[in-house]
Each structure stands twice: as structure tokens, then as C-alpha cells.
Design a protein around this motif. Structure first.
Motif, PDB file in Angstrom:
ATOM      1  N   GLN A 390       0.841  -1.189   0.000  1.00 10.87           N
ATOM      2  CA  GLN A 390       0.000   0.000   0.000  1.00 10.87           C
ATOM      3  C   GLN A 390       0.882   1.247   0.000  1.00 10.87           C
ATOM      4  O   GLN A 390       2.043   1.181   0.395  1.00 10.87           O
ATOM      5  CB  GLN A 390      -0.836   0.048   1.292  1.00 10.87           C
ATOM      6  CG  GLN A 390      -1.643  -1.199   1.551  1.00 10.87           C
ATOM      7  CD  GLN A 390      -2.515  -1.066   2.786  1.00 10.87           C
ATOM      8  OE1 GLN A 390      -2.024  -0.761   3.856  1.00 10.87           O
ATOM      9  NE2 GLN A 390      -3.816  -1.294   2.637  1.00 10.87           N
ATOM     10  N   GLU A 392       0.738   3.398   2.059  1.00 15.85           N
ATOM     11  CA  GLU A 392       1.099   3.562   3.469  1.00 15.85           C
ATOM     12  C   GLU A 392       2.386   2.823   3.837  1.00 15.85           C
ATOM     13  O   GLU A 392       3.159   3.291   4.668  1.00 15.85           O
ATOM     14  CB  GLU A 392      -0.034   3.029   4.364  1.00 15.85           C
ATOM     15  CG  GLU A 392      -1.316   3.853   4.342  1.00 15.85           C
ATOM     16  CD  GLU A 392      -2.280   3.461   3.209  1.00 15.85           C
ATOM     17  OE1 GLU A 392      -1.856   2.761   2.252  1.00 15.85           O
ATOM     18  OE2 GLU A 392      -3.451   3.859   3.280  1.00 15.85           O
ATOM     19  N   ARG A 497     -11.388  -5.703  -0.763  1.00 12.94           N
ATOM     20  CA  ARG A 497     -11.360  -4.699   0.302  1.00 12.94           C
ATOM     21  C   ARG A 497     -12.514  -4.902   1.265  1.00 12.94           C
ATOM     22  O   ARG A 497     -13.567  -5.393   0.879  1.00 12.94           O
ATOM     23  CB  ARG A 497     -11.436  -3.310  -0.317  1.00 12.94           C
ATOM     24  CG  ARG A 497     -10.253  -3.044  -1.219  1.00 12.94           C
ATOM     25  CD  ARG A 497     -10.420  -1.707  -1.897  1.00 12.94           C
ATOM     26  NE  ARG A 497      -9.348  -1.540  -2.865  1.00 12.94           N
ATOM     27  CZ  ARG A 497      -8.399  -0.601  -2.755  1.00 12.94           C
ATOM     28  NH1 ARG A 497      -8.420   0.247  -1.749  1.00 12.94           N
ATOM     29  NH2 ARG A 497      -7.467  -0.513  -3.662  1.00 12.94           N
TER      30      ARG A 497
HETATM   31 MG    MG Z   1      -5.865   2.128   0.726  1.00 15.17          MG
END
Ligand code: MG
Ligand code: ATP
Length: 632
Positions: A390, A392, A497
Motif C-alpha cells: 500500500q 502507506e 477490500r
Molecule cells: Mg488504501
């Protein structure tokens, strides 16, 4: 080489010793005093007390051994330019850019926003910021004024670096008017804009604000700008997530942890060697571009190819011709790009000498089996390695670490948890850890997140904690918001997701499972399934599909027949409960600029709601088709 299981276990159980060893892969001005400070969870501080510089580790440190080796290979099939910069050349260019920034008053901690096409100057810009300890925020060049304006406001840059235009399919795409408009829209105004004039599209500079890169560069041909040593925890950059599930989040990355993570990933994950060549086809506007076009390969002493252009122009063999020409060892792309190539002549895959190529890594979205098989067979059995990560995290969470221990890939699985990642599957309702094989749970990471992962959301610690760490009941753990299962061998399979789950009459169904079922129909090219509110059942699945051959679908009756056929496939594979209420045929699906399906937006319009923030959407016409279909 030891076993991967041991390597991974040590990274978790003997964390500080493990990462202290990896930290030796980078140069420190001051050695770290503490490897990981996790006294204030979920905020992790890596290599505390250490001082280093990202640009030093990517560029300067290689001068002693490889000054004349290629560092940056710029190839544009848009403007037919091709230029190789050695480490010595790169060092000089980065200093020139840094000198210009310095003249404009940029110092450590200032933000610099980079809104540029895929040109060498974009790499100089990023590295120059790192050199000064300035925090860059690269905004994808395909974004228009509104997206750009929100990012300018969030990052509040002192300076913006941009260019007159990008180019697509041989045509100039103006950037400057979009930038001017964005600055107008933004409450924050940058003091200066550095303009790289490619002379693709004429523009008018704003007096007193805009400076010309070439003019300024000429003043600094020999200016020496030393690296600013910064604390390990000093932010190196901010970058926004793709916005697939909502308002993009401004990921903030540190310096020391990121440098160590990338330095370690090059041999362990990518099997890259100093002097080798890395070709990542992503864009500098995405995290993959930050980590594996710019910083990773350079930290690893490799040459990196920065490619501006389409994968199919002049023809679908262009990337492979570059592999041959520059003896690429490691290639990194995305499933969406491979699907584009799939429509081309497969003979182009074997036309060039690909003997240098060790493996092709793919990341960003699920790697479906037909695409994986097609590229693997087309490349004569070269290793195709799925990477799951990701924005992140900055580097892979799940993959196969062939540089630690050779392992087989399994189709449909990105692999095992990468070293440093303490991955746990948990029950989203109870928070309970799921340790059995093939149990479906939310993929979470126990803190501290490993080096290189986000420190926080820029300017919003609270959103960081609330968004990522407070979603699993009774536990402070990082949620990826992805569903997964782990098989008996420790291989993970991503199921979609967490917000892609729909509830049909009490049954929880993953939209991705339904999509895979529909895709198995031989005449379906692509499909999106969303849950739509239904008075009776709570939710029903609705499918929007692209047919491969549309010649038989000219009238409503034919579409109805095909729809029934598709429903039958789902019935037989998943059961009647998963059968979509409708299968509607479209010619395009709404996606983000990074090629990901915008199910959130499709769902909204399918329910007759406002789709909300669409600034990251690629093709508004695709969504309009769905709006029109729903009305009829
Ligand atoms: Mg995301
Ligand atoms: P936002 O967080 O703003 O909604 P985003 O999640 O799409 O956007 P990214 O950080 O670019 O932003 O994408 C990461 C996500 O992409 C992962 O959480 C996962 O859902 C998906 N993904 C990435 N790589 C893979 C992969 N190899 N297999 C399956 N899914 C993947």
C-alpha cells in the motif's frame, strides 16, 4: 542463505538486532542510538538518534565506486529522447536543482510540491529536496486543478516544481494552466514556481513568482550543495493514497527507516545487484514510483529507467526492447499494464533478447490468473512475482523473498508475509485472531509497523490513529482494509477490500468472488460488482460487465439472453444467493488514475446517490454510462 521462516521470525522476535543489521546497508552521519522506539504506540520511531540523508545514500555514496556507471536512464517515446546520466552526472544535476531551491529560500523541513511529467528533471527535483531535507510531495501529473489544489493546500509548499506539459500519444498535455488554476483555487499560495520548459506547449510565466529552470540551472553549473544531515525520523516526503475508497490520505514517511527498508528490499525481494538495471514502469506520482523508480534502485547502486510513454507505442514491444537494450535485470509493473499488453501481438514478448531479465514484479491490484498465466507463458516462464502493498507501507507486505530463500509462487497469491511485517488475520466482528488455514479475515499488521512505513498522516495524527488502528474491536492493530485467507503453507490470498463486502439476505459475499466467477465466462473481458441497497434483501449484487465480443449484443433481447447466461455461471459456481440482480453491459468501467476500479463511485450511482469526490477518477464518461443505464 538461511530459511525464510527463520529470517522472518528473527525480524519479529529479535526485531532490534535484525534491523540494526539491515541499518548497516546505509550510510549514517551519526549512528542510531536506539533501533525502534515504540513507547508511544501506534507511533513507531526507527533508528532514533541516527542522522542520515536519503540523497546521500541514493547518489553521493556511490561516487567512490561507480561514478561512471549509469544511474538514471531517461527514455521518452513521447518526445523521442533518450539520455543516460551516470552517477557523476546525476550528482551534478541534483546539486544544480538543489542550488535553485536554496536560492528560493528552501530549507530543511520546508515542503516542495512536484507536479511533473516523467522526465529526468522530476528525479532531480525529488533528490534535490531530499538533499536539502525539504519534504517533497509529488502529485501525479495526470491530476487536474481540483485534485492538485487540495494537495497544495494540504502540503502548503514554499515552492512548486512543474513543467509546461506532459505528453500522451505524441501530443502535448498542458500542465501549466492546470497548475495556475490550482494555485488560484488553493488558499495556500507558494512563493515560487520553478518551470521546466520542455517547449511542448507555450505558456506565460507569472511575473515575480515563476522562475525558469534552464536560466537558473545555468547559474549553478558548478555549485556545490552539501547534503543536509537530518534525524532519522525527519519526514522525507508526503504522498497521497489513490483515493479508491474515499478522500485520499496524506501518507508521511520518515528518512532513516525508509532508506533502510529500501536498501534491504533490493537484494532480499528484488534480487537486484549494484551495477544492474531496474525498470519500473510506474509513475513518480505513485508510491511504487517513489520506491522503485527513484530511491530503491539508486540506494542499491543500480541504474534505473525512467520511462515516459505508453506501453504500446510505437508498438507493444517497446518495454521489452528496453529490457534488451539496457540489460534490465529487474522489472516492475502493474497488472493493469499487462492487461493492456494482452491486447497486442504476443509475438512482441519474445521478439527481443530478454536473457538479462530475472523476474517481473507486479503490484497495485489483484493479479488475476489469466493475466498471470498469459505473461508468464509469453515470457517463456520468467518468474512473475506478485507484490502486495500500500502507499502507506512504502514497500511490500506480502511477496516471495527469493533473495532470502528461493520459493515457488502460487497463482493468485502474492506470497507470504515479508520480514518485518507481523501480519495477522483477524475476525472483523470479534477482533479474534484467525490462525487456522483458509479462514477469512481482515489482514492486519501488529505494531510497530516496520521501517519505511508511514509515520502518520501529514498534519493529522488523530486521523492516523482513528483510520488505521481503531477498527478492530479490542485491539490496537493496523488494518489494511483488505480481506485475505492464508493457506496451510503460509501463502496469503487477497479477497478484496473490506468495504467490498455485501450482505444479501444475511449472507456476506465478497464482490471480488462474484467478479471472478463472472470473468470465467469466455465472453467477459472485465466486470465490476457492487452491492446495491434493496428493501427486501438488504443488499443485492449488481454487475457491470464489458463483453469481449459485442457483435451479438446489439438489441435488448440479445443482452437479456447474455445476462441470463452470465447469471447461470454465478449460480453454478457460487450458488443462487450470489447471483447478481442485474448484469448490465458497458464499454468502460470507472477507475482511478492508477487503474483501480472505483466500486465506491459505481455503488453510489447505482443507488442513485451522489458519487462524491471524483478527483482521482480517470474517465468520467465511464461513470456516466452507468448513470444512464440505471435510469433506464
Ligand atoms: Mg488504501
Ligand atoms: P485509498 O486508500 O485512498 O482508498 P488505495 O487503497 O487504492 O486508495 P493504494 O495505496 O495505491 O491506494 O493501494 C493499496 C491497495 O491496493 C491495497 O490495500 C489493496 O487493496 C490493493 N493491492 C495492492 N497490491 C495488490 C496485490 N498485489 N494484490 C491485491 N491487491 C492489491
Amino acid at each position: 542463505m538461511g530459511s525464510f521462516a527463520d529470517f522472518h521470525a528473527r525480524s519479529i522476535n529479535d526485531r532490534d538486532a535484525f534491523w540494526a543489521e539491515q541499518a548497516k546497508r546505509v550510510d549514517w552521519k551519526v549512528q542510531p542510538q536506539q533501533i525502534c522506539d515504540y513507547s508511544n504506540p501506534p507511533f513507531a520511531k526507527w533508528f532514533v538518534g541516527g542522522e542520515t540523508n536519503l540523497c546521500h545514500n541514493a547518489v553521493d555514496r556511490h561516487l567512490a565506486e561507480r561514478a561512471d556507471q549509469p544511474a538514471l536512464i531517461f527514455v521518452s517515446t513521447e518526445t523521442n529522447q533518450e539520455k543516460t546520466y551516470t552517477y557523476r552526472d546525476l550528482h551534478a544535476e541534483v546539486q544544480r536543482m538543489a542550488a535553485i531551491l536554496k536560492d528560493l529560500g528552501v530549507v530543511k523541513g520546508d515542503r516542495v510540491l512536484i507536479y511533473m511529467p516523467m522526465i529526468a528533471e522530476a528525479a532531480f527535483a525529488m533528490l534535490a529536496c531530499a538533499r536539502l531535507g525539504a519534504i517533497h510531495s509529488v502529485v501525479f501529473g495526470g491530476f487536474a486543478s481540483h485534485s492538485l489544489a487540495t494537495r497544495i493546500e494540504d502540503a502548503s509548499p514554499k515552492v512548486i516544481i512543474s513543467a509546461d506539459a506532459g505528453s500522451r500519444g505524441g501530443k502535448g498535455v498542458p500542465y501549466k494552466p492546470l497548475l495556475d488554476e490550482a494555485i488560484k483555487l488553493s488558499a495556500h499560495k507558494p512563493a515560487n514556481v520553478i518551470m521546466v520548459d520542455r517547449q511542448l506547449v507555450a505558456f506565460t510565466p507569472v511575473a515575480g513568482r515563476d522562475v525558469d529552470y534552464a536560466t537558473e540551472r545555468a547559474k549553478h553549473m558548478d555549485t556545490v550543495v552539501p547534503c543536509e544531515w537530518v534525524e532519522s525520523t525527519h519526514p522525507s516526503y508526503t504522498l497521497y493514497t489513490s483515493g479508491t475508497t474515499g478522500k485520499p490520505k496524506g501518507v508521511q514517511r520518515d528518512t532513516g527507516g525508509y532508506t533502510v527498508a529500501l536498501a534491504s528490499s533490493i537484494p532480499h525481494i528484488y534480487q537486484g545487484k549494484p551495477g544492474g538495471t531496474f525498470f519500473c514502469t510506474s509513475d513518480i506520482g505513485w508510491v511504487v514510483g517513489h520506491s522503485y523508480i527513484i530511491y530503491g534502485p539508486l540506494i542499491g547502486g543500480m541504474a534505473t529507467i525512467l520511462y515516459e510513454g505508453l506501453p504500446i507505442r510505437p508498438d507493444g514491444g517497446i518495454w521489452w526492447s528496453l529490457v534488451e537494450k539496457y540489460k534490465v535485470n529487474v522489472m516492475f509493473s502493474a497488472p493493469t499494464a499487462i492487461r493492456v499488453l494482452k491486447k497486442q501481438d504476443p509475438a512482441l514478448l519474445t521478439k527481443y533478447d530478454l536473457s538479462s531479465l530475472q523476474a517481473l514484479f507486479l503490484a497495485g491490484e489483484p493479479l488475476d490468473e489469466p493475466t498471470a498465466k498469459w505473461i508468464s507463458e509469453g515470457l517463456n516462464g520468467k518468474a512473475i512475482i506478485d507484490n502486495y502493498w500500500q502507499t502507506e507501507t512504502g514497500w511490500p507486505i506480502l511477496t516471495i523473498c527469493n533473495g532470502v530463500e528461493k520459493a515457488e509462487s502460487k497463482f493468485g497469491s502474492p506470497g507470504k508475509a515479508v520480514y518485518g511485517y507481523n501480519v495477522k488475520l483477524v475476525d472483523d466482528q470479534t477482533g479474534e485472531e484467525l490462525t487456522g488455514a483458509n479462514q477469512k479475515g481482515v489482514l492486519t499488521i501488529e505494531g510497530p509497523l516496520p521501517p519505511g512505513n508511514l509515520q502518520t498522516i501529514w498534519g493529522d495524527d488523530e486521523r492516523f490513529v482513528k483510520t488505521y488502528w481503531k477498527t478492530v474491536p479490542g485491539k490496537l492493530v493496523y488494518s489494511t482494509f483488505d480481506w485475505a485467507v492464508r493457506d496451510e503453507d503460509g501463502y496469503f490470498f487477497i479477497l478484496g477490500r473490506t468495504d467490498d463486502v455485501i450482505n444479501v439476505a444475511g449472507h456476506r459475499l465478497g464482490t471480488r468472488e462474484i467478479e471472478e466467477s463472472i470473468s470465467s465466462h469466455p465472453n467477459i473481458a472485465e466486470v465490476a460488482v457492487v452491492g446495491v441497497a434493496d428493501q427486501l434483501k438488504g443488499q443485492v449484487a449488481m454487475a457491470f460487465a464489458i463483453a469481449k465480443d459485442t457483435s451479438g449484443l446489439t438489441d435488448a433481447a440479445a443482452r437479456k439472453t447474455f445476462e441470463a447466461e452470465v447469471m447461470k455461471v454465478v449460480d453454478s459456481q457460487l450458488g443462487a444467493v450470489a447471483r447478481p440482480s442485474r448484469v448490465l453491459f458497458v464499454t468502460a468501467l470507472p477507475k482511478t488514475r492508477s487503474g483501480k476500479l472505483l466500486r465506491r463511485a459505481i455503488q453510489a450511482v447505482a443507488e442513485g446517490r451522489d458519487p462524491g469526490d471524483l478527483t482521482t477518477m480517470d474517465d468520467p464518461a465511464a461513470l456516466q454510462q452507468i448513470v444512464d443505464l440505471i435510469k433506464t
